[in-house]
Design an enzyme around this catalytic site. Structure first.
Site, short mmCIF file in Angstrom:
data_model
loop_
_atom_site.label_atom_id
_atom_site.label_comp_id
_atom_site.label_asym_id
_atom_site.label_seq_id
_atom_site.Cartn_x
_atom_site.Cartn_y
_atom_site.Cartn_z
N LYS A 6 27.48 42.48 32.79
CA LYS A 6 28.07 41.20 32.36
C LYS A 6 27.08 40.34 31.58
O LYS A 6 27.44 39.72 30.58
CB LYS A 6 28.57 40.41 33.58
CG LYS A 6 29.61 41.10 34.40
CD LYS A 6 30.91 41.23 33.65
CE LYS A 6 31.96 41.86 34.54
NZ LYS A 6 33.22 42.03 33.89
N PHE A 71 35.59 38.19 34.48
CA PHE A 71 35.84 38.33 35.91
C PHE A 71 36.18 39.77 36.25
O PHE A 71 36.96 40.42 35.54
CB PHE A 71 37.00 37.42 36.34
CG PHE A 71 37.45 37.62 37.77
CD1 PHE A 71 36.70 37.13 38.82
CD2 PHE A 71 38.61 38.34 38.05
CE1 PHE A 71 37.10 37.33 40.15
CE2 PHE A 71 39.03 38.53 39.35
CZ PHE A 71 38.27 38.03 40.40
N LEU A 95 39.13 40.20 31.77
CA LEU A 95 39.45 40.51 33.16
C LEU A 95 39.41 42.02 33.41
O LEU A 95 39.97 42.79 32.63
CB LEU A 95 40.86 39.99 33.50
CG LEU A 95 41.10 38.49 33.30
CD1 LEU A 95 42.57 38.17 33.49
CD2 LEU A 95 40.23 37.68 34.23
N GLU A 96 38.73 42.41 34.47
CA GLU A 96 38.75 43.79 34.95
C GLU A 96 39.35 43.72 36.34
O GLU A 96 38.69 43.27 37.27
CB GLU A 96 37.33 44.36 35.02
CG GLU A 96 36.64 44.46 33.67
CD GLU A 96 35.22 44.98 33.82
OE1 GLU A 96 35.06 46.14 34.27
OE2 GLU A 96 34.30 44.24 33.49
N LEU A 97 40.60 44.16 36.46
CA LEU A 97 41.35 43.89 37.68
C LEU A 97 41.82 45.16 38.38
O LEU A 97 42.35 46.06 37.75
CB LEU A 97 42.57 43.03 37.35
CG LEU A 97 42.28 41.76 36.56
CD1 LEU A 97 43.58 41.05 36.20
CD2 LEU A 97 41.36 40.85 37.32
#
Length: 187
Positions: A6, A71, A95-97
C-alpha cells in the site's frame, strides 16, 4: 507485506501517507514508522494512526484533505468507506474486498510442488492475509492423493510460539478469527 504494497506506490509518486493498520495488528506498522524515521524519512511523510476503524478510519474517510483511500477488508466495511468518501469530497477509493483466492490443481502438475505451494498459500501468516488460498480446486484424477499428501504435511506442522523458528503456525491474532476458523472446520 500489505503495508509495503500500500505505501510503496504512494511514496514513489511523491505523496505522503497516513496508514491506519487493522485494529488487531498495529505493531508492524508502528515498527515500520520507527524504522522509516531512523532511515531518514522526513517527519510527516509516513504517518501511522492505530485505532478503531469506526473512529480513526471513519475520520480519514470523512476528512476533506484526504484525497485517496485504499482499503483491504470486508465487503460490508468497504461499502461504508465508499459511501463516506463519496459524501465527503468524492475522494478516490481502491477497495480489495472479501478475497478468497482460488488455487486450481490439474492432474498434470508436479504433485509434490502443488502440495507444498498450496500449503504455503493456505497457511502463510496463519491464513490471515487477503491473498490466502481460501479455495482449492483439485482435478478429480488426483484429488484423493492430493488430500492424503496435504494431510501428511499438515500433521508435520508445529503449532506454538511464533517467536520460535521451529514453529510453523502461531496463534490467530484475535478470537473472532479463531472462532470463524473453528466454525469452518466443523462445517
Amino acid at each position: 507485506m500489505m503495508l509495503a504494497w500500500k505505501i510503496s506506490p504512494c511514496l514513489a509518486a511523491g505523496n505522503t501517507v497516513v496508514l491506519k493498520p487493522a485494529q488487531v495488528t498495529p505493531l508492524t506498522a508502528l515498527k515500520f514508522a520507527e524504522l522509516s524515521a531512523r532511515a531518514g524519512f522526513p517527519k510527516g511523510v509516513i504517518n501511522i494512526l492505530p485505532g478503531k476503524g469506526s473512529i480513526v478510519g471513519q475520520g480519514l474517510c470523512d476528512h476533506m484533505d484526504v484525497r485517496k483511500i485504499g482499503f483491504t477488508g470486508s465487503t460490508e466495511v468497504g461499502k461504508g468507506i465508499m459511501k463516506s468518501c463519496a459524501e465527503s469530497n468524492a475522494k478516490r477509493v481502491s477497495l480489495e474486498l472479501g478475497g478468497k483466492s482460488p488455487l486450481i490443481i490439474f492432474s498434470d502438475c508436479d504433485l509434490d510442488r502443488a502440495v507444498r505451494q498450496s500449503l504455503g498459500a493456505v497457511f502463510f501468516n496463519k491464513g490471515e492475509n487477503c491473498i490466502a488460498a481460501g479455495r482449492l480446486f483439485v482435478e478429480r484424477q488426483i484429488h484423493d492423493e492430493f488430500i492424503e499428501r496435504v494431510i501428511e504435511e499438515v500433521k508435520k506442522m508445529k503449532i506454538g510460539d511464533p517467536l520460535d523458528r521451529s514453529v510453523s503456525h502461531g496463534p490467530q491474532n484475535h478470537k473472532a478469527h479463531l472462532d470463524s476458523l473453528i466454525h469452518y472446520i466443523k462445517v
